[in-house]
Motif scaffolding. Structure first.
Motif, PDB file in Angstrom:
ATOM      1  N   MET A 100     -15.960  -3.352   0.474  1.00  0.00           N
ATOM      2  CA  MET A 100     -15.091  -2.659   1.243  1.00  0.00           C
ATOM      3  C   MET A 100     -13.907  -2.558   0.371  1.00  0.00           C
ATOM      4  N   GLY A 101     -12.946  -1.491   0.831  1.00  0.00           N
ATOM      5  CA  GLY A 101     -11.913  -1.394   0.004  1.00  0.00           C
ATOM      6  C   GLY A 101     -10.678  -0.318   0.846  1.00  0.00           C
ATOM      7  N   TRP A 102      -9.481  -0.468   0.117  1.00  0.00           N
ATOM      8  CA  TRP A 102      -8.311   0.376   0.684  1.00  0.00           C
ATOM      9  C   TRP A 102      -8.051   1.422  -0.388  1.00  0.00           C
ATOM     10  N   TYR A 103      -7.652   2.627  -0.082  1.00  0.00           N
ATOM     11  CA  TYR A 103      -7.137   3.860  -0.568  1.00  0.00           C
ATOM     12  C   TYR A 103      -6.105   4.209   0.104  1.00  0.00           C
ATOM     13  N   ARG A 104      -5.414   5.004  -0.713  1.00  0.00           N
ATOM     14  CA  ARG A 104      -4.173   5.653  -0.118  1.00  0.00           C
ATOM     15  C   ARG A 104      -3.937   7.180  -0.731  1.00  0.00           C
TER      16      ARG A 104
ATOM     17  N   SER B  83       4.670   4.295  -0.211  1.00  0.00           N
ATOM     18  CA  SER B  83       4.464   5.009   0.892  1.00  0.00           C
ATOM     19  C   SER B  83       3.323   5.923   0.793  1.00  0.00           C
ATOM     20  N   ALA B  84       2.505   5.814   1.940  1.00  0.00           N
ATOM     21  CA  ALA B  84       0.985   6.954   1.880  1.00  0.00           C
ATOM     22  C   ALA B  84       0.477   6.671   3.350  1.00  0.00           C
ATOM     23  N   VAL B  85      -0.582   7.434   3.098  1.00  0.00           N
ATOM     24  CA  VAL B  85      -1.478   7.083   4.255  1.00  0.00           C
ATOM     25  C   VAL B  85      -2.527   6.173   3.720  1.00  0.00           C
ATOM     26  N   TYR B  86      -2.912   4.949   4.317  1.00  0.00           N
ATOM     27  CA  TYR B  86      -3.988   4.167   3.905  1.00  0.00           C
ATOM     28  C   TYR B  86      -5.251   4.337   4.655  1.00  0.00           C
ATOM     29  N   TYR B  87      -6.207   4.246   3.881  1.00  0.00           N
ATOM     30  CA  TYR B  87      -7.528   4.381   4.350  1.00  0.00           C
ATOM     31  C   TYR B  87      -8.342   3.297   4.013  1.00  0.00           C
ATOM     32  N   CYS B  88      -9.230   2.812   4.946  1.00  0.00           N
ATOM     33  CA  CYS B  88     -10.179   2.014   4.617  1.00  0.00           C
ATOM     34  C   CYS B  88     -11.534   2.519   4.344  1.00  0.00           C
TER      35      CYS B  88
ATOM     36  N   GLY C  58     -12.013   5.336   7.397  1.00  0.00           N
ATOM     37  CA  GLY C  58     -11.102   5.091   8.591  1.00  0.00           C
ATOM     38  C   GLY C  58     -10.512   6.382   8.650  1.00  0.00           C
ATOM     39  N   GLN C  59      -9.501   6.453   9.817  1.00  0.00           N
ATOM     40  CA  GLN C  59      -8.857   7.579  10.065  1.00  0.00           C
ATOM     41  C   GLN C  59      -7.514   7.510   9.197  1.00  0.00           C
TER      42      GLN C  59
END
Length: 122
Positions: free
Chosen positions: A34-38, A90-95, A113-114
Motif C-alpha cells: 500500500m502507498g501514498w503518492y501525490r 501541497s498536492a492532491v494525495y492518492y492512495c 483512490g480518488q
C-alpha cells in the motif's frame, strides 16, 4: 468491486500536521503493498511513501523524518501522518494498493483512490 476512499486532507499552516487515511473496501481477498503518492499542479505524480504487507516502509527523501506511513490490516486501511508540513507538500494525495480479489485471478491488481487535497499555507 474494490474501492479506495481517502480522507483527512485539508488546509493547514506551514509547520502543522495532518493525518490521511485510506480505507479499502469490496471483494478483497488480500492486500500486499500500500502507498501514498501525490501530484502538484503541473507536475508528475510522485511517490511519497509505501508499506509492504509485512510492514517494511519506504519514503521519498523529501518527506523522510516528517511523514510516517502505517497500516491496519484488520481494517484494510493505510495512514499517512504528516508533520512539519511545508508549502511544497501541497498536492492532491492518492492512495494505492495491490489487491487480490475473491473468486478471480491470483494476481494482485493496483487500485487507486480518488485523491484528497492537501494545502499548506506559508
Amino acid at each position: 468491486q474494490v474501492q479506495l476512499v481517502e480522507s483527512g486532507g485539508g488546509l493547514v499552516q506551514a509547520g502543522g500536521s495532518l493525518r490521511l487515511s485510506c480505507a479499502a473496501s469490496g471483494s478483497i481477498f488480500s492486500i500486499n503493498g500500500m502507498g501514498w503518492y501525490r501530484q502538484a499542479p503541473g507536475k508528475q505524480r510522485e511517490l511519497v511513501a509505501t508499506i509492504t504487507g509485512g510492514g517494511i516502509t519506504n519514503y521519498a527523501d523529501s518527506v523522510k523524518g516528517r511523514f510516517t506511513i502505517s497500516r491496519d490490516n484488520a481494517k484494510n486501511t493505510v495512514y499517512l501522518q504528516m508533520n512539519i508540513l511545508k508549502p511544497e507538500d501541497s498536492a492532491v494525495y492518492y492512495c494505492n494498493a495491490g489487491i487480490r480479489q475473491y473468486g478471480g485471478s491470483r494476481l494482485y491488481v493496483n487500485f487507486w483512490g480518488q485523491g484528497t487535497q492537501v494545502t499548506v499555507s506559508s
